[in-house]
Enzyme design. Structure first.
Site, short mmCIF file in Angstrom:
data_model
loop_
_atom_site.label_atom_id
_atom_site.label_comp_id
_atom_site.label_asym_id
_atom_site.label_seq_id
_atom_site.Cartn_x
_atom_site.Cartn_y
_atom_site.Cartn_z
N SER A 217 0.87 -1.18 0.00
CA SER A 217 0.00 0.00 0.00
C SER A 217 0.90 1.23 0.00
CB SER A 217 -0.96 -0.03 1.19
OG SER A 217 -0.27 -0.16 2.40
N GLY A 219 0.11 4.60 -0.21
CA GLY A 219 -0.51 5.90 0.07
C GLY A 219 -1.27 6.41 -1.13
N GLY A 222 -1.75 4.50 -4.41
CA GLY A 222 -2.57 3.31 -4.48
C GLY A 222 -1.82 2.06 -4.05
N GLY A 248 -5.11 1.23 6.17
CA GLY A 248 -4.42 -0.04 5.90
C GLY A 248 -5.25 -1.23 6.37
N ASP A 249 -5.92 -1.08 7.52
CA ASP A 249 -6.74 -2.17 8.04
C ASP A 249 -7.93 -2.42 7.11
OD1 ASP A 249 -4.97 -2.18 10.18
OD2 ASP A 249 -6.22 -0.81 11.35
#
Lengths: 317, 317
Positions: A217, A219, A222, A248-249
């Site tokens: 990931s 930021g 994408g 992120g989760d």
């Protein structure tokens, strides 16, 4: 049944102050608190997507009781947390109303005894027997071996259950060597794992270390997925301003739900990016904006990368 | 039996960080927590002096349970807290290891319902029946009338129980008008009550407003007592460096214990200044250093002020 593991659950407390002034006294008008720790956040998003999720890990003390009470009140979640004698940690987020920035104070977590760790492993093996997939998430509390996640990855693989690992540092390095099906590092975690700040090179390296699939990931850029079936990049439509806490989760929840629903990689990545972006957009940290999520599902762009033919646009919905 | 009232009890949490950096994330290695709120701190010092103390006020939620557990484990304290549906507030003190300064984050406290306030008043009246003295301490939680302390002062006076009031702002102003036996404002509280920054003038004014005795705690300048029997100033020997948290509460404990032990004013002030100074010297916030206390008892200087003959030194030990 999906399973998420949160070895270091938390009671997440948010304080809003007009302005945080070091060494001054602040009266907190607005307090909010909720169960936290990455695996619990992932489980909540999965539940919001309509999945039933069993939550395990450790909980103890008065803070642990509050965490369990909150879980019990959330539709779709089954509490299989293992009791410990220490108290579940608190995290305190102080949100500065002037700058919008957050100052974070994170307790380390309770000391876990060898007997408690053994009890957890027994619960975990029982849950694996009926699990469709498992996500191992977040930091390790004091007392656990640094190879704890490696052990849990191996147990999942032995049971034939797909396993996603989302942690950092040495526990990630050890866990990757145990060959998890999927890791979802952010740019910093990926660089720490591989020593490379070039995402293309670092994702390849991470696969070489043992991860079957790497979804990085990145930021605002994408996500970059390197899978046995190919490489894809998924990007949200335009720049997004908001609170990245929990993004992120939400991405992990998107990937895990996509896995058990047998979605294609472009579909999984679309879901992960849409959920993650909708989390940044939501006013409450860690929640996702359901309307924005549905709208984003049609606007995330997924591009196939690499291979002989170079990049090619892929239809995803 | 001594009684202390803490309407806004707290779970006091202390975090030590190497350095507090706004908008950064901090991992807290060292966490300590204990029951708090001024009346609870006063009670703990009284218990350490050998008095039996009944503690009342409100407690609720998981934080309230931790507070009650802590009280139950303290020798000499009797828990007569009234349960409420809201959760006892937390206070978070973030101690910066580099500067030694503390950043304080204080929750407001639970909303108290009219029924809970009525239940407290009933408990309070029952406790007054066998109380030798009562201390009313600290801020009011949301939901209580601003005249709450005035009402409690009047009930104590009607029951013939000496009453000490230690609060600030409008609750102090209203409480003073109900004629408490003793108030112990600090310089800021005294100035806010009277509009005067001159302690001599302000203490006189505070007596005029209804307080039978005013003991002003003036930090490094010690204490100024204006009583029906005369005026005294008590000062510690030399400058003291340390953490002033809880010094005022220790002073209240000194004054209250001195009252029920029928000490002279110079003796009471000596004890109050010695306890207060020994609290600044203790490494843990709000504790007092027992050895320093005993030694200070012989070194506090009490001087009689005012009257026709001017200042005169008074032997106190």
């Amino acid at each position: 049944m999906l399973v998420t593991v949160t070895l270091n659950t938390a009671l997440d407390i948010t304080y809003r102050v007009p302005r945080l002034v070091p060494h001054a006294s602040h009266r907190i008008g607005e307090v909010s608190e909720r169960p936290g720790g990455k695996g619990l956040n992932v489980a909540r998003v999965l539940a919001a997507l309509g999945h039933r999720v069993t939550v395990t890990g450790f909980a103890g003390g008065a803070t642990g009781a509050v965490v369990r009470e909150g879980l019990g009140a959330t539709e779709g979640l089954v509490d299989a947390l293992v009791p410990v004698s220490g108290a579940t940690r608190r995290t305190v987020a102080v949100v500065d109303g002037t700058t919008g920035d957050t100052t974070q104070l994170n307790e380390a977590g309770p000391q876990i005894t060898a007997a408690e760790w053994a009890a957890f492993q027994e619960t975990y093996r029982e849950l694996l027997a009926s699990a469709s997939a498992v996500a191992l998430c977040g930091s390790l509390p004091p007392g656990l071996p640094v190879g704890a996640y490696a052990l849990l990855v191996r147990a999942a693989r032995a049971a034939g259950v797909p396993v996603l690992l989302d942690t950092s540092g040495e526990p990630l390095r050890r866990g990757v060597a145990a060959r998890p099906d999927l890791i979802k590092p952010n740019a910093d975690e990926l660089a720490e794992l591989t020593g490379s700040h070039d995402p293309a090179r670092a994702t390849r390296d991470a696969r070489g270390r043992g991860a079957r699939t790497v979804v990085a990931s990145l930021g605002t850029e994408g996500m970059l997925a390197v899978t046995p079936e190919g490489r894809w990049r998924a990007v949200p439509p335009g720049r997004v301003d908001g609170n990245p806490t929990g993004a992120g989760d939400s991405a992990v929840a998107g990937l895990l739900s996509g896995l058990v629903e047998n979605l294609t990689w472009p579909q999984r990545l679309t879901r992960a990016v849409a959920l993650s972006t909708a989390t940044v957009l939501a006013p409450a940290a860690g929640e996702f904006d359901a309307a924005a999520y549905r709208e984003l599902l049609t606007r995330v762009e997924v591009t196939r990368e690499g291979g002989a033919g170079g990049a090619a646009r892929t239809a995803t919905s």
